[in-house]
Design an enzyme around this catalytic site. Structure first.
Site, PDB file in Angstrom:
ATOM      1  N   GLU A 197      54.934  36.401  37.713  1.00 46.29           N
ATOM      2  CA  GLU A 197      54.636  35.756  36.436  1.00 46.29           C
ATOM      3  C   GLU A 197      55.916  35.430  35.659  1.00 46.29           C
ATOM      4  OE1 GLU A 197      50.765  37.671  37.481  1.00 46.29           O
ATOM      5  OE2 GLU A 197      52.874  37.948  37.905  1.00 46.29           O
ATOM      6  N   LYS A 218      45.569  40.589  31.965  1.00 42.87           N
ATOM      7  CA  LYS A 218      45.561  39.879  33.245  1.00 42.87           C
ATOM      8  C   LYS A 218      45.083  40.796  34.366  1.00 42.87           C
ATOM      9  CE  LYS A 218      48.362  36.828  36.099  1.00 42.87           C
ATOM     10  NZ  LYS A 218      48.048  37.375  37.425  1.00 42.87           N
ATOM     11  N   HIS A 250      51.944  41.026  32.736  1.00 40.10           N
ATOM     12  CA  HIS A 250      51.193  42.278  32.592  1.00 40.10           C
ATOM     13  C   HIS A 250      51.933  43.487  33.154  1.00 40.10           C
ATOM     14  CE1 HIS A 250      49.424  41.749  36.859  1.00 40.10           C
ATOM     15  NE2 HIS A 250      50.200  40.713  36.636  1.00 40.10           N
ATOM     16  N   ARG A 251      52.608  43.331  34.296  1.00 36.49           N
ATOM     17  CA  ARG A 251      53.341  44.464  34.875  1.00 36.49           C
ATOM     18  C   ARG A 251      54.535  44.859  33.994  1.00 36.49           C
ATOM     19  NH1 ARG A 251      49.362  46.017  37.961  1.00 36.49           N
ATOM     20  NH2 ARG A 251      48.752  44.479  39.507  1.00 36.49           N
ATOM     21  N   ASP A 309      53.853  45.865  43.418  1.00 37.98           N
ATOM     22  CA  ASP A 309      53.287  45.889  42.072  1.00 37.98           C
ATOM     23  C   ASP A 309      53.450  47.236  41.373  1.00 37.98           C
ATOM     24  OD1 ASP A 309      52.543  43.247  41.993  1.00 37.98           O
ATOM     25  OD2 ASP A 309      50.538  43.598  42.780  1.00 37.98           O
ATOM     26  N   ASN A 342      46.136  32.035  34.747  1.00 36.13           N
ATOM     27  CA  ASN A 342      47.503  32.438  35.120  1.00 36.13           C
ATOM     28  C   ASN A 342      47.500  33.278  36.389  1.00 36.13           C
ATOM     29  OD1 ASN A 342      50.279  32.403  34.647  1.00 36.13           O
ATOM     30  ND2 ASN A 342      50.248  34.303  33.473  1.00 36.13           N
ATOM     31  N   ASP A 351      42.507  38.012  36.045  1.00 37.27           N
ATOM     32  CA  ASP A 351      42.596  37.501  37.414  1.00 37.27           C
ATOM     33  C   ASP A 351      41.233  37.476  38.095  1.00 37.27           C
ATOM     34  OD1 ASP A 351      45.297  37.257  37.010  1.00 37.27           O
ATOM     35  OD2 ASP A 351      45.846  38.236  38.889  1.00 37.27           O
TER      36      ASP A 351
END
Length: 431
Positions: free
Chosen positions: A337, A410, A383-384, A309, A89, A48
């Site tokens: 995402e 990411k 990613h999370r 997040d 992304n 990012d």
């Protein structure tokens, strides 16, 4: 690349927290919008933040970087005329730059991740830009998106905050540079209000004046302002650290994470409070979180909107808690995402977790005895999700294979390196 997460009963050691992705991307943009030289100390390195670096360079900023800092010569209110930008992304980078490129004649944001960012809607920001006299060509609110700007005007702008706060942040970055004063009215609800606090903090450091209502639902923005070149220092990242803290909580552990400010404006700082509520033994002093986990956790109820997040990591910890946990007010997780409610819970079930979903809730019936594991699961390029599923794998009875785990880069490229440094048994394997 896939990763295999093996059951790991103990984690020990200390690591420095990753630098904040959210602050890094905002500081990069603020520095680019200044005329003069700014310095950012301890910038994050992730897909990012690299996307923001790449795009502001394309727009005319000059960047010089070493191991600990980045020096940026900004382009001010006059970005270079470019035809295309590729944000990869990175949804926040796309939205922030959709606002900034309203200063450009015509820019097309290309669609390089059709199965992820390419599926995400941006209608609310497109509508707000239209109110500023900016023509936007798009595919039903999705990429590719062409911004035809150059004559953006301030005034009274309405924007919905019910899907994402990033649309509002985009307007807050660009409106100070317009000739006219602006008022921004937030319609409906505002998701992730705490992240707007981060945006306002960065703008204030850049010398930008914005008058915000206490509830962040209306703003007065004087026009004709200029970003000042300055020096920024990026703080440690709570969203990424949330997964490491959750991993320490569900195992027998003695883990310290450094550079996590106690007074941070990051909403995901709530992970510390949530783990305390779950009765995880920990301290938070001198910007160090010290977890001495015993693997025993209690169920909780938590309003996830303030810490979007970190919710998936909290859910992963709750998988092993005694009782039923409920995470509510989390509908905006569906617009990330991937659908971080349906998609994530489907994978948790494969691993053996007992979870339910509502439109805006995640319900977890804890299994203190652990889950079975022994499966291959799909992290949906998110990613999370990758980080949270890894937490579950550490406490599973059999290994879990996570597909396409390299997408963790990411936000947190060193995630698996850091877990290995703490003793986690994880290994990369080719798909």
């Amino acid at each position: 690349m896939d990763v295999i997460v093996n059951p790991t009963p103990n984690l020990n050691g200390e690591i420095g927290a990753l630098s904040s992705k959210n602050y890094t991307t905002r500081y990069l943009l603020a520095a680019a919008l200044a005329e003069g030289t700014s310095t950012i100390h301890f910038p994050a390195h992730s897909e990012d933040s690299d996307a923001m670096r790449r795009c502001i360079r394309d727009l005319g900023a000059v960047l010089e970087e070493d191991d600990s800092k980045i020096v940026i010569q900004g382009f001010g209110s006059r970005p270079r005329d470019v035809r295309e930008l590729n944000v990869g992304n990175a949804g926040a980078v796309l939205r922030f730059l959709m606002g900034v490129t309203a200063l450009c004649p015509e820019v097309t944001f290309v669609n390089t991740y059709p199965d992820s960012l390419g599926k995400r809607p941006h209608d609310d920001l497109i509508d707000a830009l239209g109110q500023m006299g900016v023509q936007v060509e798009h595919q039903q609110g999705r990429l590719p998106i062409t911004i035809k700007g150059g004559h953006a005007k301030g005034g009274h702008i309405r924007v919905s905050g019910s899907v994402s706060s990033q649309y509002l942040s985009a307007l807050l970055f660009v409106t100070p540079l317009l000739a006219e004063d602006s008022t921004i009215e937030v319609l409906n609800d505002l998701k992730s209000k705490v992240v707007i606090g981060q945006t306002l903090e960065v703008l204030a450091q850049a010398g930008i004046i914005i008058h915000a209502s206490d509830d962040y639902m209306s703003f007065r923005v004087p026009g004709g302002q200029a970003y000042k070149p300055t020096t920024y220092t990026v703080q440690g990242d709570y969203p990424g650290s949330a997964a490491v803290l959750a991993a320490a909580a569900v195992t027998q552990s003695d883990v310290k994470i450094l550079r996590l400010m106690e007074q941070s404006k990051q909403g995901e700082r709530a992970i510390v409070d949530v783990l305390r509520m779950m009765e995880v033994p920990l301290t938070h002093e001198n910007d160090v979180v010290h977890v001495q986990g015993n693997g025993r956790l209690k169920a909780i109820e938590f309003d996830g909107d303030a810490a979007t997040d970190a919710v998936l990591a909290m859910v992963a910890a709750a998988v092993f808690a005694e009782g039923t946990s409920r995470f509510y007010n989390v509908e905006n997780l569906r617009y990330k995402e991937c659908d971080r409610i349906t998609d994530y819970l489907n994978e948790l079930r494969k691993a053996g977790a007992n979870v339910e979903e509502r439109q805006a809730e995640i319900i977890v019936h804890g299994r203190p005895e652990g889950v079975e594991g022994g499966v291959e699961i799909n992290a949906h390029y998110d990613h999370r999700v990758i980080m949270a599923l890894t937490v579950v794998g550490l406490r599973a009875k059999q290994p879990i294979r996570i597909r396409d785990a390299h997408h963790v880069a990411k936000s947190y490229p060193q995630y698996f390196d850091h877990l290995q440094a703490l003793g986690a048994s994880v290994q990369w394997v080719k798909e």
